[in-house]
Motif scaffolding. Structure first.
Motif, PDB file in Angstrom:
ATOM      1  N   LEU A  44      50.923  41.252  59.405  1.00  9.34           N
ATOM      2  CA  LEU A  44      51.420  39.639  59.348  1.00  9.34           C
ATOM      3  C   LEU A  44      50.452  38.876  59.691  1.00  9.34           C
ATOM      4  O   LEU A  44      50.137  37.804  59.222  1.00  9.34           O
ATOM      5  CB  LEU A  44      52.924  39.948  59.995  1.00  9.34           C
ATOM      6  N   ALA A  45      50.088  39.030  60.755  1.00  7.77           N
ATOM      7  CA  ALA A  45      49.176  38.026  61.557  1.00  7.77           C
ATOM      8  C   ALA A  45      47.714  37.968  60.752  1.00  7.77           C
ATOM      9  O   ALA A  45      47.346  36.783  60.645  1.00  7.77           O
ATOM     10  CB  ALA A  45      48.793  38.556  63.083  1.00  7.77           C
ATOM     11  N   ARG A  46      46.978  38.813  60.503  1.00 10.50           N
ATOM     12  CA  ARG A  46      45.929  38.884  59.536  1.00 10.50           C
ATOM     13  C   ARG A  46      46.254  37.961  58.261  1.00 10.50           C
ATOM     14  O   ARG A  46      45.352  37.229  57.945  1.00 10.50           O
ATOM     15  CB  ARG A  46      45.777  40.197  59.272  1.00 10.50           C
ATOM     16  N   ARG A  47      47.325  38.392  57.571  1.00 12.60           N
ATOM     17  CA  ARG A  47      47.644  37.681  56.230  1.00 12.60           C
ATOM     18  C   ARG A  47      47.919  36.297  56.473  1.00 12.60           C
ATOM     19  O   ARG A  47      47.556  35.433  55.758  1.00 12.60           O
ATOM     20  CB  ARG A  47      48.689  38.622  55.744  1.00 12.60           C
ATOM     21  N   ALA A  48      48.836  36.104  57.327  1.00 12.31           N
ATOM     22  CA  ALA A  48      49.121  34.678  57.746  1.00 12.31           C
ATOM     23  C   ALA A  48      48.083  33.623  58.035  1.00 12.31           C
ATOM     24  O   ALA A  48      47.706  32.742  57.482  1.00 12.31           O
ATOM     25  CB  ALA A  48      50.246  34.637  59.155  1.00 12.31           C
ATOM     26  N   LEU A  49      47.046  34.242  58.867  1.00  9.99           N
ATOM     27  CA  LEU A  49      45.815  33.521  59.190  1.00  9.99           C
ATOM     28  C   LEU A  49      44.881  33.287  57.967  1.00  9.99           C
ATOM     29  O   LEU A  49      44.564  32.217  57.619  1.00  9.99           O
ATOM     30  CB  LEU A  49      45.053  34.181  60.228  1.00  9.99           C
ATOM     31  N   GLY A  50      44.938  34.743  57.116  1.00 10.33           N
ATOM     32  CA  GLY A  50      44.095  34.420  55.960  1.00 10.33           C
ATOM     33  C   GLY A  50      44.746  33.188  54.967  1.00 10.33           C
ATOM     34  O   GLY A  50      43.936  32.546  54.336  1.00 10.33           O
ATOM     35  N   ARG A  51      45.923  33.209  54.661  1.00  8.38           N
ATOM     36  CA  ARG A  51      46.572  32.469  53.906  1.00  8.38           C
ATOM     37  C   ARG A  51      46.417  30.951  54.330  1.00  8.38           C
ATOM     38  O   ARG A  51      46.218  29.988  53.695  1.00  8.38           O
ATOM     39  CB  ARG A  51      47.985  32.726  53.600  1.00  8.38           C
TER      40      ARG A  51
END
Length: 190
Positions: A180-187
């Protein structure tokens, strides 16, 4: 009344799975508390959620003050089933280009949203703020792992030096937070 009362109720009840709580923590929102005879005081939402400051008798949440940021903000959550449901884990990421900062809050895994401050500062230094907020893909994965390890740390070694393994359910939760953290920062950066 339902729309106006939902946010205040979500904050006052402080249910760990409340979706608004990590978002407000990442935004560093403040509460205007209204008391008797028109008295008012302002406290950070994180203080109320952590129990540092509590509502006193006769007080209620009058307003929620959220800083106006002209920057990306992302909220993601994982549920135990398909469709709407209570969060198993949630992550809010807020970029603050003016201060060249990243704020992150993880919800539903503890009694209050957790802020991995070291991970925020670390990843903010890796972002190229001058060239369309770029970051190397490896840093995104490392950020997710950093956030997950900060929020769900490894067990402390025993006196004999042995290290107990995290239970499979906790390891799964840790992987979920990392994703979730990886995806949220990527978005937020895209």
């Amino acid at each position: 009344i339902r729309n106006a009362g939902t946010l205040g109720g979500n904050i006052a009840s402080a249910a760990p799975t409340g979706d608004a709580l990590p978002v407000l923590a990442a935004l560093e929102a403040t509460l205007i508390i209204a008391g008797q005879d028109g008295a008012r005081r302002e406290i950070p939402v994180s203080h109320l959620l952590a129990g540092v400051e509590m509502l006193r008798g006769g007080e209620l949440i009058g307003f929620v003050r959220v800083p106006l940021l002209h920057a990306p903000q992302v909220f993601l959550k994982a549920t135990g089933r398909t469709g709407p449901g209570r969060s198993v884990a949630s992550v809010a990421v807020v970029l603050d280009p003016a201060r060249r900062g990243v704020r992150c809050a993880v919800g539903a895994i503890a009694p209050m949203p957790l802020r991995p401050l070291d991970a925020e500062q670390w990843v903010a230094r890796l972002i190229d703020w001058d060239n369309s907020r770029t970051i190397v893909p490896e840093a995104l994965s490392a950020f997710g792992e950093y956030v997950a390890a900060a929020c769900i740390p490894d067990p402390v070694p025993a006196e004999d030096g042995s290290v107990e393994q995290l239970p499979p359910a906790v390891l799964h939760l840790r992987r979920t937070v990392a994703a979730l953290a990886r995806r949220a920062l990527g978005r937020a950066l895209s």
